[in-house]
Design a protein around this motif. Structure first.
Motif, PDB file in Angstrom:
ATOM      1  N   THR A   1      54.192 -62.710 -69.602  1.00  0.00           N
ATOM      2  CA  THR A   1      54.695 -63.951 -69.000  1.00  0.00           C
ATOM      3  C   THR A   1      53.741 -65.108 -69.269  1.00  0.00           C
ATOM      4  OG1 THR A   1      55.816 -62.710 -67.251  1.00  0.00           O
ATOM      5  CG2 THR A   1      55.428 -65.051 -66.846  1.00  0.00           C
ATOM      6  N   LEU A   2      52.451 -64.833 -69.161  1.00  0.00           N
ATOM      7  CA  LEU A   2      51.454 -65.888 -69.350  1.00  0.00           C
ATOM      8  C   LEU A   2      51.558 -66.563 -70.713  1.00  0.00           C
ATOM      9  CD1 LEU A   2      48.200 -64.408 -67.762  1.00  0.00           C
ATOM     10  CD2 LEU A   2      49.309 -66.567 -67.151  1.00  0.00           C
ATOM     11  N   LYS A   3      51.802 -65.764 -71.752  1.00  0.00           N
ATOM     12  CA  LYS A   3      51.819 -66.350 -73.100  1.00  0.00           C
ATOM     13  C   LYS A   3      52.968 -67.351 -73.277  1.00  0.00           C
ATOM     14  CE  LYS A   3      54.485 -62.651 -75.382  1.00  0.00           C
ATOM     15  NZ  LYS A   3      54.421 -61.589 -76.412  1.00  0.00           N
ATOM     16  N   GLN A   4      53.973 -67.282 -72.399  1.00  0.00           N
ATOM     17  CA  GLN A   4      55.080 -68.221 -72.457  1.00  0.00           C
ATOM     18  C   GLN A   4      54.815 -69.497 -71.655  1.00  0.00           C
ATOM     19  OE1 GLN A   4      58.816 -66.210 -71.438  1.00  0.00           O
ATOM     20  NE2 GLN A   4      57.892 -64.258 -71.998  1.00  0.00           N
ATOM     21  N   LEU A   5      53.801 -69.439 -70.775  1.00  0.00           N
ATOM     22  CA  LEU A   5      53.567 -70.545 -69.849  1.00  0.00           C
ATOM     23  C   LEU A   5      52.354 -71.397 -70.163  1.00  0.00           C
ATOM     24  CD1 LEU A   5      54.151 -68.724 -66.409  1.00  0.00           C
ATOM     25  CD2 LEU A   5      55.744 -70.252 -67.582  1.00  0.00           C
ATOM     26  N   VAL A   6      51.303 -70.754 -70.651  1.00  0.00           N
ATOM     27  CA  VAL A   6      50.015 -71.435 -70.761  1.00  0.00           C
ATOM     28  C   VAL A   6      49.357 -71.122 -72.100  1.00  0.00           C
ATOM     29  CG1 VAL A   6      49.632 -71.387 -68.256  1.00  0.00           C
ATOM     30  CG2 VAL A   6      48.789 -69.500 -69.676  1.00  0.00           C
ATOM     31  N   ASP A   7      48.225 -71.756 -72.311  1.00  0.00           N
ATOM     32  CA  ASP A   7      47.375 -71.446 -73.455  1.00  0.00           C
ATOM     33  C   ASP A   7      46.504 -70.258 -73.065  1.00  0.00           C
ATOM     34  OD1 ASP A   7      45.632 -71.325 -75.574  1.00  0.00           O
ATOM     35  OD2 ASP A   7      44.545 -73.150 -75.036  1.00  0.00           O
ATOM     36  N   LEU A   8      46.944 -69.058 -73.418  1.00  0.00           N
ATOM     37  CA  LEU A   8      46.160 -67.853 -73.122  1.00  0.00           C
ATOM     38  C   LEU A   8      45.086 -67.731 -74.196  1.00  0.00           C
ATOM     39  CD1 LEU A   8      45.728 -65.486 -71.273  1.00  0.00           C
ATOM     40  CD2 LEU A   8      47.511 -64.232 -72.488  1.00  0.00           C
ATOM     41  N   THR A   9      43.994 -68.420 -73.937  1.00  0.00           N
ATOM     42  CA  THR A   9      42.959 -68.648 -74.943  1.00  0.00           C
ATOM     43  C   THR A   9      42.252 -67.377 -75.381  1.00  0.00           C
ATOM     44  OG1 THR A   9      42.587 -70.807 -73.943  1.00  0.00           O
ATOM     45  CG2 THR A   9      40.895 -69.993 -75.450  1.00  0.00           C
ATOM     46  N   ALA A  10      41.861 -66.562 -74.397  1.00  0.00           N
ATOM     47  CA  ALA A  10      41.057 -65.391 -74.724  1.00  0.00           C
ATOM     48  C   ALA A  10      41.271 -64.299 -73.695  1.00  0.00           C
ATOM     49  CB  ALA A  10      39.575 -65.765 -74.796  1.00  0.00           C
ATOM     50  N   VAL A  11      41.029 -63.060 -74.135  1.00  0.00           N
ATOM     51  CA  VAL A  11      41.141 -61.903 -73.252  1.00  0.00           C
ATOM     52  C   VAL A  11      39.925 -61.013 -73.460  1.00  0.00           C
ATOM     53  CG1 VAL A  11      43.663 -61.986 -73.355  1.00  0.00           C
ATOM     54  CG2 VAL A  11      42.415 -60.451 -74.905  1.00  0.00           C
ATOM     55  N   SER A  12      39.625 -60.209 -72.441  1.00  0.00           N
ATOM     56  CA  SER A  12      38.557 -59.230 -72.572  1.00  0.00           C
ATOM     57  C   SER A  12      39.106 -57.853 -72.229  1.00  0.00           C
ATOM     58  CB  SER A  12      37.381 -59.562 -71.641  1.00  0.00           C
ATOM     59  OG  SER A  12      37.721 -59.337 -70.276  1.00  0.00           O
TER      60      SER A  12
END
Length: 331
Positions: A21-32
């Protein structure tokens, strides 16, 4: 410019319920993530940068918001860092290894005036909204039974999260992991204050370090009762509900029907039915949307750290009761 978001621990089994869901709403810049190979695969699919160290990610990316999962034994450290840095965030329950850790975090969050959201996603279900619509903001249940059965403990080995079955890393078993949803749901619906807790736990089915079954009775200050049952079961058939409930007030009896419905009827026998998912998983996307909206508009999230703490205190009392073999009185 959109909200810059980072995600801590994409290896957690709840991860996909958030980041899809996040990738459709915001700039999901980085993950760990704890597993670099799996973490890089997830990051590539999301178009995000990957870090195997969340601290390095925070230092280099400087996000506007963080969704944090992680091992229970690491949650307090992560939350404390985010609170001290002034970064608004959402974190999976229980937010710490024990009540003491979360009490300290709640006090710090209050001093900081921090935005902290907790995914008690059942709160967002249409059936919960319908109960509130009919009963008002404080349902006067005389007695309630709520059951939460999850899949087998073995799945945590399969999805690379065996830590959830180790007491030193998880703090507890099914009661900590899934059972914590139930006291929160009850308090959300009723606003009642707990008086005592009695519980029994077992770990016979899976034979792991933590319990795979817990039965808890909460007595409220007004004498109302809430019986909680949670378990890791051998398997779940596609039609088998994870969450089941029977809620009795002076006006209505509400009960779940399978995985996808709620039936209610009044004292004259008039009844109605609502088709809606009963379990918690379908509402994580709604939680993500609501959390981002709440943060951007400066309003409270659907649930916060104080709600998490209230539910965790019941879980803690239940473990003490099971160890002592007697009811635990709450101050």
């Amino acid at each position: 410019m959109g909200l810059k978001v980072c995600f801590i621990d994409v290896i957690h089994w709840h991860g996909p319920l958030y980041y899809e869901t996040l990738k459709q709403l915001v700039d999901l810049t980085a993950v760990s993530g704890r597993n670099p190979q799996t973490g890089r695969e997830v990051a590539a699919g999301l178009g995000s940068r990957f870090y195997d160290d969340w601290r390095e990610m925070m230092e280099k990316e400087r996000p506007d918001f963080v969704f944090a999962l992680g091992k229970h034994c690491e949650m307090a450290e992560i939350a404390r860092f985010l609170l001290e840095e002034g970064v608004p965030f959402a974190m999976e329950k229980p937010m710490g290894l024990n009540v003491q850790e979360v009490e300290e975090l709640a006090a710090l969050a209050k001093r900081k005036g921090a935005f902290v959201a907790v995914p008690f996603s059942i709160r967002m279900s249409p059936w919960v909204h319908k109960v509130k619509e009919l009963e008002g903001p404080a349902a006067d249940f005389s007695y309630a039974t709520i059951r939460f059965h999850s899949g087998p403990a073995s799945r945590y080995y399969q999805n690379d999260n065996p830590w959830i079955l180790k007491k030193a890393e998880a703090g507890g078993g099914c009661l900590t992991n899934i059972g914590i949803h139930i006291p929160d749901l009850y308090f959300h619906l009723t606003g009642k204050k707990p008086k005592s807790v009695y519980a029994v736990t077992r770990n016979d089915i899976a034979g792991e370090d933590v319990e795979d079954f817990a039965l808890v009775t909460m007595e409220m200050e007004d004498g109302a009762l809430c019986v909680i049952e949670c378990a890791y079961v051998n398997s779940l058939a596609p039609w088998t509900p994870c969450v089941e409930f029977s809620l009795h007030s002076k006006r209505y009896h509400f009960r779940s029907v399978g995985r996808d419905g709620m039936l209610w009827y009044d004292r004259q026998g008039k009844h109605d039915y609502l088709e809606t998912p009963v379990d918690n998983a379908p509402f994580y996307p709604a939680f993500v949307v609501d959390t981002i909206d709440a943060c951007q508009k400066g309003r409270l999230p659907i649930a916060g750290i104080e709600d998490d703490l209230a539910a965790l205190r019941i879980v803690d009392a239940a473990y003490r009761s099971a160890a002592l073999g007697t009811a635990v009185q709450l101050s």
